[in-house]
Motif scaffolding. Structure first.
Motif, PDB file in Angstrom:
ATOM      1  N   THR A   1      -0.628  -6.632 -16.096  1.00  0.00           N
ATOM      2  CA  THR A   1      -0.418  -8.013 -16.510  1.00  0.00           C
ATOM      3  C   THR A   1      -0.735  -8.908 -15.326  1.00  0.00           C
ATOM      4  O   THR A   1      -1.021  -8.430 -14.220  1.00  0.00           O
ATOM      5  CB  THR A   1       1.027  -8.244 -16.992  1.00  0.00           C
ATOM      6  OG1 THR A   1       1.105  -9.547 -17.603  1.00  0.00           O
ATOM      7  CG2 THR A   1       2.029  -8.158 -15.854  1.00  0.00           C
ATOM      8  N   ARG A   2      -0.695 -10.198 -15.525  1.00  0.00           N
ATOM      9  CA  ARG A   2      -1.007 -11.125 -14.450  1.00  0.00           C
ATOM     10  C   ARG A   2       0.048 -11.044 -13.339  1.00  0.00           C
ATOM     11  O   ARG A   2       1.252 -10.948 -13.608  1.00  0.00           O
ATOM     12  CB  ARG A   2      -1.078 -12.553 -14.985  1.00  0.00           C
ATOM     13  CG  ARG A   2      -2.247 -12.793 -15.924  1.00  0.00           C
ATOM     14  CD  ARG A   2      -2.352 -14.270 -16.288  1.00  0.00           C
ATOM     15  NE  ARG A   2      -3.487 -14.511 -17.172  1.00  0.00           N
ATOM     16  CZ  ARG A   2      -3.827 -15.724 -17.615  1.00  0.00           C
ATOM     17  NH1 ARG A   2      -3.117 -16.788 -17.245  1.00  0.00           N
ATOM     18  NH2 ARG A   2      -4.870 -15.866 -18.414  1.00  0.00           N
ATOM     19  N   ASN A   3      -0.440 -11.134 -12.098  1.00  0.00           N
ATOM     20  CA  ASN A   3       0.486 -11.058 -10.968  1.00  0.00           C
ATOM     21  C   ASN A   3       1.505 -12.197 -10.992  1.00  0.00           C
ATOM     22  O   ASN A   3       2.664 -12.010 -10.598  1.00  0.00           O
ATOM     23  CB  ASN A   3      -0.295 -11.090  -9.654  1.00  0.00           C
ATOM     24  CG  ASN A   3      -1.112  -9.834  -9.439  1.00  0.00           C
ATOM     25  OD1 ASN A   3      -0.846  -8.800 -10.040  1.00  0.00           O
ATOM     26  ND2 ASN A   3      -2.106  -9.912  -8.568  1.00  0.00           N
ATOM     27  N   THR A   4       1.066 -13.360 -11.449  1.00  0.00           N
ATOM     28  CA  THR A   4       1.994 -14.492 -11.491  1.00  0.00           C
ATOM     29  C   THR A   4       3.163 -14.220 -12.442  1.00  0.00           C
ATOM     30  O   THR A   4       4.304 -14.630 -12.176  1.00  0.00           O
ATOM     31  CB  THR A   4       1.272 -15.774 -11.935  1.00  0.00           C
ATOM     32  OG1 THR A   4       0.576 -15.519 -13.174  1.00  0.00           O
ATOM     33  CG2 THR A   4       0.282 -16.225 -10.882  1.00  0.00           C
ATOM     34  N   LEU A   5       2.888 -13.493 -13.526  1.00  0.00           N
ATOM     35  CA  LEU A   5       3.959 -13.188 -14.479  1.00  0.00           C
ATOM     36  C   LEU A   5       4.903 -12.135 -13.917  1.00  0.00           C
ATOM     37  O   LEU A   5       6.104 -12.165 -14.172  1.00  0.00           O
ATOM     38  CB  LEU A   5       3.354 -12.727 -15.805  1.00  0.00           C
ATOM     39  CG  LEU A   5       2.442 -13.748 -16.497  1.00  0.00           C
ATOM     40  CD1 LEU A   5       1.941 -13.214 -17.825  1.00  0.00           C
ATOM     41  CD2 LEU A   5       3.171 -15.079 -16.693  1.00  0.00           C
ATOM     42  N   VAL A   6       4.350 -11.209 -13.136  1.00  0.00           N
ATOM     43  CA  VAL A   6       5.207 -10.234 -12.449  1.00  0.00           C
ATOM     44  C   VAL A   6       6.130 -10.966 -11.479  1.00  0.00           C
ATOM     45  O   VAL A   6       7.327 -10.662 -11.385  1.00  0.00           O
ATOM     46  CB  VAL A   6       4.357  -9.194 -11.700  1.00  0.00           C
ATOM     47  CG1 VAL A   6       5.258  -8.265 -10.878  1.00  0.00           C
ATOM     48  CG2 VAL A   6       3.522  -8.378 -12.679  1.00  0.00           C
ATOM     49  N   LEU A   7       5.592 -11.936 -10.758  1.00  0.00           N
ATOM     50  CA  LEU A   7       6.398 -12.717  -9.819  1.00  0.00           C
ATOM     51  C   LEU A   7       7.510 -13.469 -10.551  1.00  0.00           C
ATOM     52  O   LEU A   7       8.641 -13.563 -10.057  1.00  0.00           O
ATOM     53  CB  LEU A   7       5.518 -13.691  -9.045  1.00  0.00           C
ATOM     54  CG  LEU A   7       4.527 -13.061  -8.055  1.00  0.00           C
ATOM     55  CD1 LEU A   7       3.585 -14.118  -7.496  1.00  0.00           C
ATOM     56  CD2 LEU A   7       5.276 -12.368  -6.932  1.00  0.00           C
ATOM     57  N   HIS A   8       7.186 -14.011 -11.712  1.00  0.00           N
ATOM     58  CA  HIS A   8       8.205 -14.681 -12.526  1.00  0.00           C
ATOM     59  C   HIS A   8       9.339 -13.711 -12.862  1.00  0.00           C
ATOM     60  O   HIS A   8      10.526 -14.033 -12.707  1.00  0.00           O
ATOM     61  CB  HIS A   8       7.588 -15.211 -13.828  1.00  0.00           C
ATOM     62  CG  HIS A   8       6.917 -16.539 -13.697  1.00  0.00           C
ATOM     63  ND1 HIS A   8       7.594 -17.698 -13.431  1.00  0.00           N
ATOM     64  CD2 HIS A   8       5.603 -16.886 -13.797  1.00  0.00           C
ATOM     65  CE1 HIS A   8       6.740 -18.721 -13.388  1.00  0.00           C
ATOM     66  NE2 HIS A   8       5.514 -18.236 -13.599  1.00  0.00           N
ATOM     67  N   ALA A   9       8.965 -12.518 -13.334  1.00  0.00           N
ATOM     68  CA  ALA A   9       9.972 -11.526 -13.736  1.00  0.00           C
ATOM     69  C   ALA A   9      10.836 -11.117 -12.551  1.00  0.00           C
ATOM     70  O   ALA A   9      12.066 -11.017 -12.665  1.00  0.00           O
ATOM     71  CB  ALA A   9       9.282 -10.298 -14.342  1.00  0.00           C
ATOM     72  N   LEU A  10      10.210 -10.871 -11.409  1.00  0.00           N
ATOM     73  CA  LEU A  10      10.964 -10.457 -10.219  1.00  0.00           C
ATOM     74  C   LEU A  10      11.916 -11.560  -9.763  1.00  0.00           C
ATOM     75  O   LEU A  10      13.047 -11.288  -9.343  1.00  0.00           O
ATOM     76  CB  LEU A  10       9.995 -10.103  -9.089  1.00  0.00           C
ATOM     77  CG  LEU A  10       9.108  -8.872  -9.307  1.00  0.00           C
ATOM     78  CD1 LEU A  10       8.115  -8.727  -8.164  1.00  0.00           C
ATOM     79  CD2 LEU A  10       9.962  -7.610  -9.429  1.00  0.00           C
ATOM     80  N   ALA A  11      11.445 -12.809  -9.840  1.00  0.00           N
ATOM     81  CA  ALA A  11      12.287 -13.935  -9.429  1.00  0.00           C
ATOM     82  C   ALA A  11      13.505 -14.067 -10.334  1.00  0.00           C
ATOM     83  O   ALA A  11      14.612 -14.369  -9.873  1.00  0.00           O
ATOM     84  CB  ALA A  11      11.478 -15.220  -9.426  1.00  0.00           C
ATOM     85  N   GLU A  12      13.303 -13.829 -11.626  1.00  0.00           N
ATOM     86  CA  GLU A  12      14.425 -13.949 -12.566  1.00  0.00           C
ATOM     87  C   GLU A  12      15.440 -12.825 -12.369  1.00  0.00           C
ATOM     88  O   GLU A  12      16.640 -13.038 -12.509  1.00  0.00           O
ATOM     89  CB  GLU A  12      13.895 -13.945 -14.003  1.00  0.00           C
ATOM     90  CG  GLU A  12      13.118 -15.212 -14.348  1.00  0.00           C
ATOM     91  CD  GLU A  12      12.694 -15.246 -15.803  1.00  0.00           C
ATOM     92  OE1 GLU A  12      13.199 -14.423 -16.596  1.00  0.00           O
ATOM     93  OE2 GLU A  12      11.845 -16.090 -16.150  1.00  0.00           O
ATOM     94  N   ILE A  13      14.963 -11.632 -12.035  1.00  0.00           N
ATOM     95  CA  ILE A  13      15.877 -10.510 -11.793  1.00  0.00           C
ATOM     96  C   ILE A  13      16.560 -10.663 -10.443  1.00  0.00           C
ATOM     97  O   ILE A  13      17.763 -10.439 -10.304  1.00  0.00           O
ATOM     98  CB  ILE A  13      15.116  -9.172 -11.869  1.00  0.00           C
ATOM     99  CG1 ILE A  13      14.640  -8.926 -13.299  1.00  0.00           C
ATOM    100  CG2 ILE A  13      15.999  -8.014 -11.396  1.00  0.00           C
ATOM    101  CD1 ILE A  13      13.752  -7.726 -13.451  1.00  0.00           C
ATOM    102  N   GLY A  14      15.782 -11.055  -9.424  1.00  0.00           N
ATOM    103  CA  GLY A  14      16.335 -11.280  -8.094  1.00  0.00           C
ATOM    104  C   GLY A  14      16.815  -9.998  -7.423  1.00  0.00           C
ATOM    105  O   GLY A  14      16.431  -8.893  -7.811  1.00  0.00           O
ATOM    106  N   GLY A  15      17.654 -10.147  -6.426  1.00  0.00           N
ATOM    107  CA  GLY A  15      18.191  -8.991  -5.715  1.00  0.00           C
ATOM    108  C   GLY A  15      17.163  -8.345  -4.813  1.00  0.00           C
ATOM    109  O   GLY A  15      16.117  -8.917  -4.501  1.00  0.00           O
ATOM    110  N   ASP A  16      17.464  -7.107  -4.389  1.00  0.00           N
ATOM    111  CA  ASP A  16      16.591  -6.382  -3.457  1.00  0.00           C
ATOM    112  C   ASP A  16      15.220  -6.097  -4.051  1.00  0.00           C
ATOM    113  O   ASP A  16      14.226  -5.998  -3.330  1.00  0.00           O
ATOM    114  CB  ASP A  16      17.248  -5.060  -3.040  1.00  0.00           C
ATOM    115  CG  ASP A  16      18.517  -5.271  -2.238  1.00  0.00           C
ATOM    116  OD1 ASP A  16      18.648  -6.348  -1.619  1.00  0.00           O
ATOM    117  OD2 ASP A  16      19.373  -4.366  -2.234  1.00  0.00           O
ATOM    118  N   LEU A  17      15.158  -5.960  -5.378  1.00  0.00           N
ATOM    119  CA  LEU A  17      13.886  -5.644  -6.036  1.00  0.00           C
ATOM    120  C   LEU A  17      12.815  -6.691  -5.757  1.00  0.00           C
ATOM    121  O   LEU A  17      11.632  -6.366  -5.660  1.00  0.00           O
ATOM    122  CB  LEU A  17      14.102  -5.501  -7.545  1.00  0.00           C
ATOM    123  CG  LEU A  17      12.840  -5.340  -8.410  1.00  0.00           C
ATOM    124  CD1 LEU A  17      12.095  -4.061  -8.031  1.00  0.00           C
ATOM    125  CD2 LEU A  17      13.208  -5.324  -9.885  1.00  0.00           C
TER     126      LEU A  17
END
Length: 284
Positions: free
Chosen positions: A58-74
């Motif tokens: 998928t698009r890298n920008t969407l991965v960044l969105h998902a990671l930002a929403e989950i947060g934490g060490d991930l």
């Protein structure tokens, strides 16, 4: 990092949620480099990993969105995202995943402009080529060649590109003709997040036989240290007692201590010493 995900179009929002869903379903979240993998090879890789790992592109920008929403060490895994990254999910540990992905690697001919993954060496010796323009092509690519006995021969082993160097068009053509395939093509693990930590390929790339040998050596050295230091453990107490008994017996014989279990050994030692002295002075 602040991302305004509530303004995403519906299809992007669905992609972000799908990434988050996958992250929640698996114990390991990783990134793989998809650069240069032919579609047919990628399909085969997916089939080989079925039931073990899932690849999501998928698009890298969407991965960044998902990671930002989950947060934490991930979220730290975002630093490893590149233009050709895809996500990989599995319940295996990162060492096993690295080994599985390493098996997807195949050697392919180099293309102009590619970076040499390692030193590219053209070995000395005869080739299958008959005399012709190939001699000039080899020489222009920096490979010393000559004609001997009606065949083209490479006169000396030559490192034509160092690791990290760029493969030019002339060299790529010549390497292909020599059937030298220096480029590894397959899924390359960029990073893996597992049990709260980021694992890089340099950490995961271990020789298991060497590693197991090091563990065995460490265990042997620990055992010997425990025995020699007379530090009893469940595994070493038997060896410590045996060593102590052997040393006590040797001391008793050397002292000598005339004890029932030692008297025969003491007499035997004395007899051997007497015989040695007798032999040294000669017998009348």
């Amino acid at each position: 990092m602040s991302l305004y995900t509530h303004h995403l179009p519906e299809w992007k929002r669905e992609e972000v949620e799908d990434v988050k869903k996958h992250i929640g379903q698996f114990t390991l979240v990783g990134l793989v480099d998809m650069h240069g993998i032919p579609a047919t090879q990628l399909q085969q890789i997916r089939r080989n990993l079925r039931g073990i790992a899932t690849i999501k592109m998928t698009r890298n920008t969407l991965v960044l969105h998902a990671l930002a929403e989950i947060g934490g060490d991930l979220e730290a895994i975002k630093d490893y995202i590149s233009g050709n990254s895809a996500m990989i999910f599995t319940n295996e540990n990162p060492f096993k995943l690295y080994k599985l992905l390493a098996k997807t690697q195949t050697k392919m001919a180099a293309k102009a402009g590619q970076i040499a993954p390692e030193d590219i060496v053209v070995p000395k010796g005869p080739t299958s080529f008959k005399p012709g323009p190939i001699v000039g092509e080899l020489q222009q690519a920096g490979i010393p060649a000559a004609i001997e006995a009606g065949k083209v021969k490479i006169k000396e082993t030559k490192t034509v590109v160092k690791a990290g160097g760029v493969i030019n068009a002339k060299l790529a053509t010549v390497l292909a003709k020599l059937d030298i395939k220096p480029v590894d093509v397959g899924l390359m693990l960029q990073a893996a997040f597992y049990q709260g930590s980021i694992f890089e390929p340099s950490t995961l790339n271990i020789d298991e036989s060497v590693f197991m040998g090091q563990i065995a050596q460490a265990a042997t050295e620990a055992f010997n240290l425990s025995v020699n230091a007379a530090f009893p453990t469940a595994d070493t107490i038997g060896a410590i007692v045996t060593k102590a008994a052997r040393e006590a017996r040797s001391l008793g014989i050397e002292a000598p201590v005339y004890e029932q279990d030692l008297i025969d050994a003491i007499i035997g030692k004395a007899y051997r010493e007497m015989a040695a002295v007798k032999g040294a002075i000669g017998e009348n």
